[in-house]
Design a protein around this motif. Structure first.
Motif, PDB file in Angstrom:
ATOM      1  N   LEU A  15       0.883  -1.211   0.053  1.00 42.32           N
ATOM      2  CA  LEU A  15      -0.249   0.019   0.065  1.00 42.32           C
ATOM      3  C   LEU A  15       1.045   1.239   0.137  1.00 42.32           C
ATOM      4  CD1 LEU A  15      -2.703  -0.986   2.539  1.00 42.32           C
ATOM      5  CD2 LEU A  15      -3.204  -0.713   0.115  1.00 42.32           C
ATOM      6  N   TRP A  16       2.009   1.312   0.833  1.00 47.02           N
ATOM      7  CA  TRP A  16       3.034   2.443   0.790  1.00 47.02           C
ATOM      8  C   TRP A  16       3.548   2.526  -0.587  1.00 47.02           C
ATOM      9  CZ3 TRP A  16       5.269   6.383   3.370  1.00 47.02           C
ATOM     10  CH2 TRP A  16       6.561   6.500   3.015  1.00 47.02           C
ATOM     11  N   ASN A  43       2.227   2.020  -3.298  1.00 46.81           N
ATOM     12  CA  ASN A  43       1.326   2.297  -4.330  1.00 46.81           C
ATOM     13  C   ASN A  43       0.936   3.556  -3.807  1.00 46.81           C
ATOM     14  OD1 ASN A  43       1.401  -0.054  -5.494  1.00 46.81           O
ATOM     15  ND2 ASN A  43      -0.156  -0.928  -4.684  1.00 46.81           N
ATOM     16  N   ASP A  49      -0.760   4.494  -1.455  1.00 47.02           N
ATOM     17  CA  ASP A  49      -2.245   4.518  -0.884  1.00 47.02           C
ATOM     18  C   ASP A  49      -2.224   4.361   0.905  1.00 47.02           C
ATOM     19  OD1 ASP A  49      -3.530   4.170  -3.258  1.00 47.02           O
ATOM     20  OD2 ASP A  49      -3.180   2.085  -3.251  1.00 47.02           O
ATOM     21  N   MET A  50      -0.957   4.346   1.271  1.00 47.27           N
ATOM     22  CA  MET A  50      -0.929   4.583   2.618  1.00 47.27           C
ATOM     23  C   MET A  50       0.313   5.855   2.927  1.00 47.27           C
ATOM     24  SD  MET A  50      -0.691   1.051   4.628  1.00 47.27           S
ATOM     25  CE  MET A  50      -0.541   1.593   6.480  1.00 47.27           C
ATOM     26  N   ARG A  55       4.139  10.958   1.817  1.00 45.19           N
ATOM     27  CA  ARG A  55       4.060   9.832   0.822  1.00 45.19           C
ATOM     28  C   ARG A  55       5.683   9.688   0.583  1.00 45.19           C
ATOM     29  NH1 ARG A  55      -0.127  10.196  -3.711  1.00 45.19           N
ATOM     30  NH2 ARG A  55      -1.375   9.192  -1.986  1.00 45.19           N
TER      31      ARG A  55
END
Lengths: 215, 504
Positions: free
Chosen positions: A52-53, A55, A57-58, B303
């Motif tokens: 997820l990271w 991508n 998404d996190m 991110r």
């Protein structure tokens, strides 16, 4: 009692620390094999986090929360696990070198390693060279991590590596270094094994390193 | 009976022409009430959370002033803070070493100076356009180019020299920069010793210690560690500057969501508190010495885990911080013209344009980091040259519009009437040159653009920058010989110092 491994994984990805601790304790009390709990519940949860990271998404605080959950579950699980069960995830000693009070990058890296199942001993900021060497002798870590944010304190990292050599324990651990002014070239120059440009990549690079060196 | 009558004039007909309003257009982010709450948040934080001060002498100083000290932690009662704020001077002047009044800096409300930033490890090589470690010759390049750029009001080096003795990057940087620009420099150093070496060089350039006190010729930049830590060297250098009446910046790099709360108001509370420790130290040591606060205010990109230098939050936070700092009665050290991108591209221009205009409209006094790329990891003189053009454009907006009988030009409008044009009017001749003229922006017709080689903005930035590097000499040959010798002597002594004690 049947253990819902998917639920365990989900508690990791959602970073629900207390519930995960409860479930982990419960699983052990009801006789679940610790290695199975690790491999079917916790690690798939962290793999999902990693996915997820990557991508996007996190985000960092969510990943750290998951890593914390993983670390807390590992604290419960570790006494029940054999060295073989642990795989490459072993022990890490981590600190910021003498004269340097910066800690956020080091702490981020430490939390990421905890998330990967490592037992992390964070010796703190402004640590004299002997503190690293003594901790390495005492705790026999698989990985020694050093951080510096100042060009004036960077040389301490090379000195620590030399002291490890003098103590005859240099080859017993992988040395990883990081910090804003630190570069791959500098790491090579002082004889560190690994350089991580940021906390997020440190664990991945270490895993790759052990995969290559153990094969 | 004779009555004397004053002749009627325009002046007596109305009060309108008796005054003109000095108004600089600035935008406002915070209400007075919001500023007060953030200010009070700072008072609450310093009083009840306190700040770590890794310096015994500084802690003693704070204790004597009425602070509570517990180990390395210092708790500041509000009267200590307000007393310090009361003695910060409303105005301080900084003088170019050659006496060029056009480059004089006046640190006061509603005056703003833009410049580059300090200490990234890397630099974009002017010849290859590739990233490499910052080396000694880059410091004089940056100094010389910025000396020639009209909108760079002060100079920082855009790097940390990698190819001199470890621990002397600060001293060599100043030695080379001061001899290549008369635009006042904002210097930095590792330790008090570096501070002293730099100060001795500045004194040599000023022509003596008395002369320096009367006409300071540089500003010092120092930085506490966020959150709420003043490390030994940071506060030690701050104290040195106060002792020697060197105008100084004391401001953190606060990382939203990392070292400070993710909420902007919370970030401002912590950042303001961090700076205030330096303000208090400086004023306790030498009331009335000049101190500027602010610093880098942006967010941690959650991110990519980088400190974003292109985020819109940087501009929002910096503008709001400017208002709070001004509310405290202090000058603001803000930032703009920086980017997260790695190469000169559309992103670098977009982020620079937005932040420069926002910083200009916020009314910040010193605006640094014009020329930072890769989230503060790489200095780029091309980015600084581009920023110079943008600063010029933003200045036009900030200058606002002059409104009076002459500029309203109702009589000229009457003369020209309907139809016709203004090209022949004396009024036009007098005023059109106030329109801004680009040095980089392309306004050619399609045909002349073709004729001139179809250059893109990137081509023009490279051309202008390299032209300055190759052809602009700077003030190097004006440096008094004795000052030059003194600087060389100080460098030699610094080498001995660092050889004897690498951590000095």
């Amino acid at each position: 009692m049947n253990i819902d491994f998917e639920r365990i994984s989900e508690l990791i990805t959602k970073g629900q620390i207390e519930q995960l601790q409860e479930q982990t304790n419960q699983a052990i009390e009801t006789g679940t094999e610790p290695a199975i709990l690790l491999n079917k519940g916790l690690l798939p949860g962290m793999d999902k986090v990693g996915q997820l990271w990557r991508n996007g998404d996190m985000f960092m605080p969510e990943v750290l929360r998951s890593a914390k959950a993983m670390s807390k579950a590992m604290d419960i699980l570790r006494p029940h696990l054999s060295k073989d069960d642990m795989g490459s995830a072993g022990k890490m000693v981590l600190g910021t070198v003498a004269g340097d009070l910066h800690d956020i990058g080091k702490d981020l890296a430490g939390m990421m390693f905890e998330g990967a199942g490592y037992e992390v001993l964070n010796i703190g900021i402004d640590q004299p060279n002997e503190a690293f060497v003594n901790a390495a002798i005492e705790h026999k870590p698989d990985v020694l991590g050093m951080s510096a944010l100042l060009t004036t304190t960077m040389p301490r990292m090379g000195e620590v590596i030399n002291s490890l050599k003098e103590s005859g324990i240099r080859d017993e651990m992988a040395v990883i270094i990081g910090g804003a002014p630190v570069t791959k070239e500098f790491a090579d120059e002082i004889g560190a094994d690994l350089y991580a440009p940021n906390a997020g990549s440190a664990v991945e690079l270490t895993k790759q390193y052990f995969a290559q060196n153990n094969s | 009976m004779q009555i004397s009558v004053m002749p009627k004039t325009n002046l007596t007909m109305s009060t309108r022409t008796n005054y003109s309003i000095q108004q600089t257009p600035h935008f406002q982010i915070l209400s007075d009430n919001q500023k007060e709450r953030i200010y009070n948040g700072m008072l609450r934080t310093l009083q009840y959370t306190g700040a770590n001060v890794h310096h015994e002498g500084a802690r003693e100083l704070f204790k004597k002033a009425g602070c509570k000290v517990d180990g390395i932690k210092v708790f500041f009662p509000s009267e200590v803070i307000t007393n310090a704020l009361a003695t910060v001077p409303p105005v301080t002047e900084v003088f170019p070493w050659n006496g060029d009044e056009s480059k004089k800096i006046t640190i006061e409300k509603d005056r703003s100076y833009f410049g580059p930033g300090p200490t990234p490890p890397n630099f974009i090589d002017p010849d290859t356009l590739e990233r490499r470690p910052y080396i000694r010759k880059d410091a004089s390049t940056v100094a010389r180019v910025c000396d020639a750029l009209p909108n760079m009001g002060y100079v920082q080096s855009l790097g940390s020299i990698s190819d001199v003795s470890n621990g002397l990057a600060d001293v060599y940087e100043f030695a080379d920069m001061v001899r290549n620009t008369t635009t006042p420099i904002m210097s930095w150093s590792f330790t008090r010793n570096g501070c002293r070496d730099i100060h001795r060089m500045a004194i040599a350039m000023a022509g003596g210690e008395e002369e320096f006190r009367h006409r300071p010729n540089y500003i010092f930049y120092g930085e506490p560690i966020s959150p709420l830590v003043s490390d030994f060297h940071a506060i030690d250098k701050c104290m040195y500057c106060a002792e020697n009446r060197i105008p100084q910046v004391y401001s953190p790099c606060a990382i939203g969501g990392g070292t400070v709360p993710a909420t902007h108001a919370g970030q401002l509370v912590v950042a303001l508190s961090e700076s205030m420790v330096g303000v208090i130290a400086s004023q306790l040591i030498s009331p009335g010495t000049s101190v500027i606060i602010g610093g880098v205010q942006s967010i941690l990109d959650m991110r990519n885990s980088i400190y974003s230098y292109g985020a819109p939050e940087l501009s929002l936070l910096s503008a709001a911080h400017t208002e709070v700092v001004h509310y405290c009665g202090l000058p603001m050290y803000s930032q703009s013209g920086c980017t997260d991108t790695k190469k000169m591209d559309i992103q670098s221009a977009m982020e620079a344009a937005l932040s420069i205009n926002a910083a200009m409209m916020s009314g910040a006094n010193f605006v640094h980091d014009n020329g930072y790329t890769e989230s503060g990891m790489t200095g780029d003189i091309f980015q600084a040259v581009m920023a110079d053009e943008l600063i010029g454009m933003a200045r036009i907006i900030e200058a606002g519009i002059e409104v009076n009988e002459e500029t309203l030009a109702v009589d000229v409008i009457k003369n020209v009437g309907s139809g016709g044009h203004y090209l022949y009017e004396d009024h036009t001749m007098k005023w059109f040159r106030k329109h801004w003229q680009p040095t980089l922006m392309d306004r050619n017709s399609y045909e002349s653009w073709q004729e001139k080689g179809q250059k893109t903005m990137k081509d023009r930035i490279i051309e202008k920058t390299r032209n300055l590097i190759d052809n602009y000499e700077g003030p190097n040959n004006e440096v008094p010989e004795n000052a030059d010798q003194e600087i060389e002597k100080i460098l030699q002594e610094a080498e001995v110092r660092i050889k004897n004690d690498p951590e000095s």
